[in-house]
Motif scaffolding. Sequence first.
Motif, PDB file in Angstrom:
ATOM      1  N   THR A   1       0.844  -1.195   0.000  1.00  0.00           N
ATOM      2  CA  THR A   1       0.000   0.000   0.000  1.00  0.00           C
ATOM      3  C   THR A   1       0.877   1.241   0.000  1.00  0.00           C
ATOM      4  N   GLY A   2       0.286   2.351  -0.343  1.00  0.00           N
ATOM      5  CA  GLY A   2       1.031   3.605  -0.359  1.00  0.00           C
ATOM      6  C   GLY A   2       0.476   4.551  -1.398  1.00  0.00           C
ATOM      7  N   GLU A   3       0.847   5.806  -1.267  1.00  0.00           N
ATOM      8  CA  GLU A   3       0.378   6.824  -2.193  1.00  0.00           C
ATOM      9  C   GLU A   3       0.957   6.604  -3.588  1.00  0.00           C
ATOM     10  N   SER A   4       0.332   7.214  -4.565  1.00  0.00           N
ATOM     11  CA  SER A   4       0.822   7.126  -5.935  1.00  0.00           C
ATOM     12  C   SER A   4       2.210   7.743  -6.037  1.00  0.00           C
ATOM     13  N   GLY A   5       3.092   7.050  -6.753  1.00  0.00           N
ATOM     14  CA  GLY A   5       4.431   7.583  -6.974  1.00  0.00           C
ATOM     15  C   GLY A   5       5.450   7.223  -5.915  1.00  0.00           C
ATOM     16  N   THR A   6       5.110   6.321  -4.980  1.00  0.00           N
ATOM     17  CA  THR A   6       6.041   5.973  -3.903  1.00  0.00           C
ATOM     18  C   THR A   6       6.942   4.788  -4.244  1.00  0.00           C
ATOM     19  N   GLY A   7       6.772   4.194  -5.418  1.00  0.00           N
ATOM     20  CA  GLY A   7       7.665   3.111  -5.828  1.00  0.00           C
ATOM     21  C   GLY A   7       7.205   1.731  -5.412  1.00  0.00           C
ATOM     22  N   LYS A   8       5.903   1.518  -5.395  1.00  0.00           N
ATOM     23  CA  LYS A   8       5.383   0.200  -4.994  1.00  0.00           C
ATOM     24  C   LYS A   8       5.835  -0.889  -5.959  1.00  0.00           C
ATOM     25  N   GLU A   9       5.954  -0.539  -7.248  1.00  0.00           N
ATOM     26  CA  GLU A   9       6.380  -1.537  -8.220  1.00  0.00           C
ATOM     27  C   GLU A   9       7.839  -1.949  -8.001  1.00  0.00           C
ATOM     28  N   LEU A  10       8.673  -1.036  -7.491  1.00  0.00           N
ATOM     29  CA  LEU A  10      10.069  -1.370  -7.193  1.00  0.00           C
ATOM     30  C   LEU A  10      10.163  -2.330  -6.014  1.00  0.00           C
ATOM     31  N   ILE A  11       9.281  -2.149  -5.035  1.00  0.00           N
ATOM     32  CA  ILE A  11       9.247  -3.064  -3.894  1.00  0.00           C
ATOM     33  C   ILE A  11       8.844  -4.462  -4.366  1.00  0.00           C
ATOM     34  N   ALA A  12       7.833  -4.522  -5.229  1.00  0.00           N
ATOM     35  CA  ALA A  12       7.387  -5.813  -5.762  1.00  0.00           C
ATOM     36  C   ALA A  12       8.523  -6.495  -6.528  1.00  0.00           C
ATOM     37  N   ALA A  13       9.216  -5.732  -7.365  1.00  0.00           N
ATOM     38  CA  ALA A  13      10.323  -6.303  -8.145  1.00  0.00           C
ATOM     39  C   ALA A  13      11.453  -6.782  -7.230  1.00  0.00           C
ATOM     40  N   ALA A  14      11.690  -6.050  -6.127  1.00  0.00           N
ATOM     41  CA  ALA A  14      12.743  -6.449  -5.192  1.00  0.00           C
ATOM     42  C   ALA A  14      12.383  -7.754  -4.488  1.00  0.00           C
TER      43      ALA A  14
END
Length: 455
Positions: A173-186
Amino acid sequence: MSEKIRILFVDDEPAYCRIFRSRIGRDPRFLVETAQSGEEALLRLQQFPADMVFTDLQMPFMDGIELMTEIKNRYPYLFVLILTGLDSTSQAVKAMKAGAYDYLLKPLDFDMVERAIETVCAHRSAFRSHATPDDAQRRGFSFENIIGQDRKMFEIYEKINQVAQTSATVLITGESGTGKELIAAAIHAKSSRKDGPFLQVNCAALSDGLVSSELFGHEKGAFTGAVGQKKGLFEQASGGTLFLDEIGDISMTTQVALLRILELGVFQRVGGTETLRADVRLICATNRDLARAVTEKQFREDLYYRINVVSLQAPPLRERTSDIPLLANYFLDRFRALSGKQIEGFTADAMELLCRYQWPGNCRELANIVEHAVVFSRNRMLSPGDFPELLRQPAQPKSSVTLTSPSTTLADVEASLIRRVLEEKQWNLKQAADALDIARGTLYGKMEKYSIRKP
C-alpha cells in the motif's frame, strides 16, 4: 583487516571533540576526525571521506541543520546524526524532518553513541552488496534498484528480505508515486522464483472486459475480436511472480475469479472449460484504502484477507526527507545523460527548496521536477529559478488549529490536534503517531494526560 569506518565529529567545544576522539577513536574499527565549526567540517570532508558525521546542533555561524543541509547537497550518501541538549529536542525533531538519520542527547552517553554507530554500520554494509563504488560515491547505495537510506526505508528492506523467502501473497500500500512496483520487483529478485518471469499489469488501465482476458487468457471466439487463443498473465508468469498494480480497481466479477485462484490454485481461460493450475507468486498494490472499500461493499472482504497475508506500506517522500538529495542526484544523472547537458549538481538553495517541498506526487513528481529543471537550465548548477513556479511558492502548513477564545491554552490546542488526528486515522495509534511525528509511547502519554479516549 577490514576497512575502517571513518567518522567526523563536529562540535564548537574543544573538550567534546577531545572526549569523542578519545572514547570512540580507541576502537580499532574506527578512524575519527574532528572539526570545531561547520565551515571546518566541510573543508575536512574534502580530504577525509567520512562514512558518517556527528554534529552538534547549536553552533555559531553555521548550525547543525545548516551544516547537514550542505553535507546532504555535496555528499548525499553520508549518514548525519545530530547532537542536541534536552532543552532543544524540538530542534532535533526539525533536524530529523530536514534529513538527519538520527539524533542523540547531550551530555553524550557513549554506550548510545556506539549503538548508533553499529546501527549505521549495519545499514551501510547492507547497501555495499548492492552498489558499485561509483554508485556509492555519486548517490549513495541502493537496494535492488530502490534508492534510499532513510530509517523508514531500512525497515522496508528488512521486510523485503523476510517476505521474499516465503510464498505468501503480499499487499503493498502507499500513495501514488512511492515506488510500490520497485518493492514488488525487489521481493521477486530476492525470492526463489528470481529466475522465473516477473510480469506486472496496471489493473486501473484496463476496462472490465479486458481485465479477465489479460489475466486469465481467452479461447478463440470467446468474444468479438478473439480471433485466436491467448495465454493470460497467470500462464505467462508460471514459475515466477505476477504483480497486480491498483488491485482496488478491478470489478467484482474479476475479484471472484482471483479469489478462486488464491483458494484453489486453478483458473480457466475466458470462454474455456479446461482447468489450468496457477504456479505464480502474487503481489498486489493499491493506493486506495481497501479496508474502507470492504466496509463500503466495493471490495470483497474474503479477497481482501487473501491478498493481505503480508502487508508492506511504501512511505511517502515527505516522510523520508533524507532521501531527497539521493533521489534528486539519481534523477539528475539520468536526465543529464539524456539531454547531453553538462550540469554538475544543485545549488544549496535549490536543494533546500526540494527538501522543504511536501511532494504530493512523491518520487514520480520529483523525477518530473528534476527533468523540467534540466530542460530549462542554462547553467552548470540547477537553481530555484529552474524549477516550476509551484515548487517556488511558500509552503502551506499541513493543518491548523483555530483558537476558539482568547483563554485557549497551548495544552488545549495540543489536545485538540491529537484528538482530531486520532479521529482522522480512525483511532489507529501507529498511524496517528506517525502523522504527529511522535513516538507511539509519547502519544500514549499525551492521551493519558488529556484524558483522550476512543468513543
